[in-house]
Design an enzyme around this catalytic site. Sequence first.
Site, PDB file in Angstrom:
ATOM      1  N   ASP A 131       0.868  -1.177   0.000  1.00  0.00           N
ATOM      2  CA  ASP A 131       0.000   0.000   0.000  1.00  0.00           C
ATOM      3  C   ASP A 131       0.904   1.225   0.000  1.00  0.00           C
ATOM      4  O   ASP A 131       1.692   1.420   0.930  1.00  0.00           O
ATOM      5  CB  ASP A 131      -0.884  -0.033   1.252  1.00  0.00           C
ATOM      6  CG  ASP A 131      -2.233   0.575   1.036  1.00  0.00           C
ATOM      7  OD1 ASP A 131      -2.285   1.673   0.454  1.00  0.00           O
ATOM      8  OD2 ASP A 131      -3.236  -0.033   1.454  1.00  0.00           O
ATOM      9  N   ASP A 233      -2.943   4.778  -2.326  1.00  0.00           N
ATOM     10  CA  ASP A 233      -3.946   5.414  -1.484  1.00  0.00           C
ATOM     11  C   ASP A 233      -4.396   6.751  -2.088  1.00  0.00           C
ATOM     12  O   ASP A 233      -3.571   7.531  -2.570  1.00  0.00           O
ATOM     13  CB  ASP A 233      -3.325   5.648  -0.097  1.00  0.00           C
ATOM     14  CG  ASP A 233      -4.347   6.006   0.954  1.00  0.00           C
ATOM     15  OD1 ASP A 233      -5.257   5.188   1.191  1.00  0.00           O
ATOM     16  OD2 ASP A 233      -4.242   7.104   1.543  1.00  0.00           O
ATOM     17  N   GLU A 296      -6.549   3.773  -5.796  1.00  0.00           N
ATOM     18  CA  GLU A 296      -7.784   4.005  -5.044  1.00  0.00           C
ATOM     19  C   GLU A 296      -8.369   5.332  -5.507  1.00  0.00           C
ATOM     20  O   GLU A 296      -7.776   6.395  -5.312  1.00  0.00           O
ATOM     21  CB  GLU A 296      -7.520   4.082  -3.538  1.00  0.00           C
ATOM     22  CG  GLU A 296      -8.832   4.173  -2.772  1.00  0.00           C
ATOM     23  CD  GLU A 296      -8.734   4.789  -1.383  1.00  0.00           C
ATOM     24  OE1 GLU A 296      -9.633   4.542  -0.575  1.00  0.00           O
ATOM     25  OE2 GLU A 296      -7.779   5.549  -1.118  1.00  0.00           O
ATOM     26  N   HIS A 357     -11.483  -2.360   3.536  1.00  0.00           N
ATOM     27  CA  HIS A 357     -11.401  -1.979   4.945  1.00  0.00           C
ATOM     28  C   HIS A 357     -12.089  -0.653   5.253  1.00  0.00           C
ATOM     29  O   HIS A 357     -12.072  -0.225   6.396  1.00  0.00           O
ATOM     30  CB  HIS A 357      -9.927  -1.905   5.347  1.00  0.00           C
ATOM     31  CG  HIS A 357      -9.195  -0.838   4.592  1.00  0.00           C
ATOM     32  ND1 HIS A 357      -8.975  -0.899   3.222  1.00  0.00           N
ATOM     33  CD2 HIS A 357      -8.661   0.348   4.991  1.00  0.00           C
ATOM     34  CE1 HIS A 357      -8.348   0.179   2.828  1.00  0.00           C
ATOM     35  NE2 HIS A 357      -8.139   0.952   3.875  1.00  0.00           N
ATOM     36  N   ASP A 358     -12.634   0.001   4.236  1.00  0.00           N
ATOM     37  CA  ASP A 358     -13.311   1.287   4.446  1.00  0.00           C
ATOM     38  C   ASP A 358     -14.826   1.178   4.297  1.00  0.00           C
ATOM     39  O   ASP A 358     -15.531   2.179   4.438  1.00  0.00           O
ATOM     40  CB  ASP A 358     -12.808   2.324   3.423  1.00  0.00           C
ATOM     41  CG  ASP A 358     -11.363   2.706   3.654  1.00  0.00           C
ATOM     42  OD1 ASP A 358     -10.908   2.676   4.811  1.00  0.00           O
ATOM     43  OD2 ASP A 358     -10.674   3.015   2.660  1.00  0.00           O
TER      44      ASP A 358
HETATM   45  C1  NOJ Z   1      -7.917   5.616   2.145  1.00  0.00           C
HETATM   46  C2  NOJ Z   1      -7.700   4.436   3.024  1.00  0.00           C
HETATM   47  O1  NOJ Z   1      -8.267   3.299   2.430  1.00  0.00           O
HETATM   48  C3  NOJ Z   1      -8.306   4.761   4.361  1.00  0.00           C
HETATM   49  O2  NOJ Z   1      -8.339   3.638   5.188  1.00  0.00           O
HETATM   50  C4  NOJ Z   1      -7.523   5.887   4.966  1.00  0.00           C
HETATM   51  O3  NOJ Z   1      -8.108   6.272   6.189  1.00  0.00           O
HETATM   52  C5  NOJ Z   1      -7.463   7.080   4.037  1.00  0.00           C
HETATM   53  N1  NOJ Z   1      -7.187   6.716   2.690  1.00  0.00           N
HETATM   54  C6  NOJ Z   1      -6.389   8.035   4.455  1.00  0.00           C
HETATM   55  O4  NOJ Z   1      -5.151   7.506   4.115  1.00  0.00           O
END
Ligand code: NOJ
Length: 569
Positions: A131, A233, A296, A357-358
């Site tokens: 990541d 990210d 992402e 995970h989000d």
């Molecule tokens: C995206 C990530 O998937 C998330 O978990 C994170 O809190 C934010 N970016 C900030 O890096």
Amino acid sequence: MSQRTDAALYLKRDKRYFLLNNHPTAVFTPIVSATAHWWQSGVIYQIYPRSFRDANADGIGDLRGIAETLDYCAALGIDALWLSPIFPSPMADFGYDVADYSGIAAIFGTLEDFDDLLTQTTRRGLKILLDYVPNHTSNQHPWFAASRSSRGNSKRDWYLWHDAAPDGGPPNNWLSNFGGSAWEWDEATQQYYYHSFLKEQPDLNWRNPEVVAAMHEVLRFWLRRGVAGFRIDVLWLLIKDDQWRDNPPNPDYKPGMPLFHSQHPLYTTDRPENQDIVARLRAVVDEFDDRVLVGEIYLPLERLVAYYGKDLRGVQLPFNFQLLQTPWDARSIAGLIDRYEAALPVGGWPNWVLGNHDNPRIASRVGAAQARVAGMILLTLRGTPTLYYGDEIGMHNVPIPADQIQDPLEKNVPGKCLGRDPSRTPMQWDASPHAGFGDHDPWLPIAADANENNVAIEDRDPRSMLSLYRRLLELRRQHAALSMGSYQPVVATGALLAYVRYTLAEQLFIVANLGAQPAEFALQSVGRAQSLLLSTYLDGGTHLTESKLFLRPDEAVIIALVPPTPDSP
Ligand code: NOJ
């Protein structure tokens, strides 16, 4: 654009493409050559390292823990492990606040542990994606420490510093994704710095060539070690407006929504200059053989596809999160697939995501029965699937008692159901204490039903979710039509979603019942059934004749069709 054309004309031009039905908006995807990249035919499996396996009994998953699970991962049939951040970090945002891009956080292990993991994954034919967090560092990163030490420091311009507005307030109205203003006042140097997320996550200045060079070196450091690529990210956030203009209000904002949504982030996201940054990241990765960048990007489709880049020199896989956001009904999903396929640039390879995970777990969003259907859709659509750890055993959101909440987003913006802890709970391996995750109370609670919902039990159950995922992943390996084949939508109504995946050699027909009622499908429009390859029920009970299919509630199937004869139309 993908080849969108009238079916009859298409047939006349090239007989190798066969007409399966008269879908009004048929999108004929090109037949891809045999030289597929691994990241096209393969499946990515996301591991949230804190929650996968704890080998050193501190309640937090680690690299040696992951190494212990590699036989499981290999047998599952996935191709690459994407590890959420494992770098040294104060963990304000659980690793998305990096304090050293070239090390390993002690709670996860050491660089030796990482190299060992890489060796062991390679031995099993698996790859590792890391990541990469380029938008911001931790406020504990030495770069930021230097930057904030004085206005004259050589790294001052590595971050986004700005004078106060005339009234002493923040320079403009930009908001943090994690609540409140995105500007934090620094008393010592009398300026504000910008943070898209927590104040502990200051944004880097990607207009500064030294930052760009340093962050390119980070990529090379891990690529030389042998990683297969990176998930990047918040890729669409890297560059902000150089005139610091206020973001306009969002006309669709409703009271009660998180404050962040009160604006249209016009000047803080998806800036035109971002495309050049992305192309340069890709050029660095292309210094090495067959590596991949996964971006992402939460943007509408038409903007998302821009991240394939001019002449496909952007990221190979701009994450397609549309399945997470589209209402779970057949017509909406069918429309989404059509729109996505049609929006792809020529040669752009699709990808699909069901969980991460989000976001809430798919099993909680659509229910246990539909989660099986969703798994079949994820693994039979055209493009690279990313599978979130635990979804393959049907893990659901775990309710987190208020005093055990960990997620900084939930803490900063309480009461808005933004908490991400429920989908980050420990992997459920077996019915031993802590679900076999480790020998210590884990950092997040374990699901109450972990004794019944775990790898060990599902491994023995030929009809379990795990058995379904293994079978689907096996079929993807056995049938090029599923991994690399073309896609053609098939007209269906009501709760049915239908499509064909095909190569010159075979045609596989996928029909999914997204409803709770039985449904029939007449096969004339697609051809004749040769055999049933798989039903999400895994029970041999599907009723299929050569011309008709009877689907049970929440059932999805893969049917091999009788191949067309060379001169059939
Ligand atoms: C995206 C990530 O998937 C998330 O978990 C994170 O809190 C934010 N970016 C900030 O890096």
